[in-house]
Design an enzyme around this catalytic site. Sequence first.
Site, short mmCIF file in Angstrom:
data_model
loop_
_atom_site.label_atom_id
_atom_site.label_comp_id
_atom_site.label_asym_id
_atom_site.label_seq_id
_atom_site.Cartn_x
_atom_site.Cartn_y
_atom_site.Cartn_z
CD GLU A 79 3.38 -8.66 -5.37
OE1 GLU A 79 3.40 -7.42 -5.55
OE2 GLU A 79 3.88 -9.20 -4.37
CB CYS A 89 5.15 -3.57 0.33
SG CYS A 89 5.81 -2.00 -0.26
CG LEU A 90 1.53 0.04 4.27
CD1 LEU A 90 2.46 1.12 4.79
CD2 LEU A 90 0.26 0.66 3.72
N GLY A 127 0.82 -1.20 0.00
CA GLY A 127 0.00 0.00 0.00
C GLY A 127 0.86 1.25 0.00
CG HIS A 174 6.05 -5.70 -4.32
ND1 HIS A 174 4.70 -5.56 -4.08
CD2 HIS A 174 6.62 -4.53 -3.92
CE1 HIS A 174 4.46 -4.36 -3.58
NE2 HIS A 174 5.62 -3.72 -3.47
CE1 TYR A 233 7.46 7.78 5.78
CE2 TYR A 233 6.50 7.32 3.63
CZ TYR A 233 6.72 8.20 4.69
OH TYR A 233 6.21 9.47 4.65
#
Length: 366
Positions: free
Chosen positions: A333, A246-247, A219, A331, A291
């Site tokens: 995916e 990730c997020l 996200g 990621h 981040y």
Amino acid sequence: MKRQLILEDGTIFVGKGFGSTENSIGEVVFNTGMTGYQEILSDPSYCGQIVTLTYPLIGNYGINRDDFESIAPAIHGLIVKETASVPSNWRSMETLDELLKSKNIPGLEGIDTRKLTRIIRQYGTLKGAICSIDVNVDEIVQQLKSHSLPTDQVKTVSTKSAYPSPGRGYRVVLVDFGMKHGILRELNVRNCDVIVVPHNITAEEVLRLNPDGIMLSNGPGDPKDVPEAIEMIKGVLGKAPLFGICLGHQLFALACGANSVKMKFGHRGSNHPVKNLETGEVDITSQNHGYTVEMDSIQNTPLKVTHIALNDGTVEGLKHTEYPAFTVQYHPEASPGPEDANSLFNDFLELIETHKKEGNAVCQNA
């Protein structure tokens, strides 16, 4: 039609407009991927950003129906060196220009994207505006300096209500913080019974769905802007195996007592080497984040660093030392990018299977 990019430091790039003719403001970032522009511009993690693609020719294979990572792209602009007006690919259905026009996203081509990338690398991400050539530059610069970047990107791109993606395998609750369709695809390929839920779901609501596993999606933005998700993660830890991307990785770290910080210009590309500290193997990964989890903040938490970025040593993977939970910053995916780390989805399902066997053994011995 001449248009321009104005940065908050007063730098001006004059080029040719394509896509929408709307004026737009956003955080200017760059992605180094050579291919995958359709996935990049439709990745919800770019919500509110103006994306610069460093590869010099973009749009040469057109736009197809299959490679979208979201239905409604949330980027605020696309900047390229050159667009291909006549794409060549058997899957192509429209041009990049036609797509951006239909989605009301402004584009700018013909500028020195190498110079722009160097500026971002030297000074960090900057606010910028894609606008017409006749605007008052001083007024735009002042507007950019006073403009606050949005903090509600996750709310903007997350699903508003839960929905199922049925399968006959393990039940996975997928929390949508700006989910790429590739994550859902990988779970579907493994026949998971997926329920996609909004970002602001509570721990009680998640557990009421009786998940075999919980997945935290990617996200946009600062993880500290989603405090409700941090509380939810605290409430589900240990109740079901958890996998974050990730997020989702950053939110998991915050929920466990670690800290996150903004990077100078982030990781955005398809060729980032990541080392698995447990096996010594190196994967080439797809990344998109501004981040990172602060390495020093991992101390005195129940977390173990499992992966690091070889380019800068930042945290790329975490594992909980008490509960069945692990996360990665990159990621697996892909979409776009290499699929070196795709097996992490198998690891998640194996974790679920192990957890269920251990739970059954406890029940039998009780």
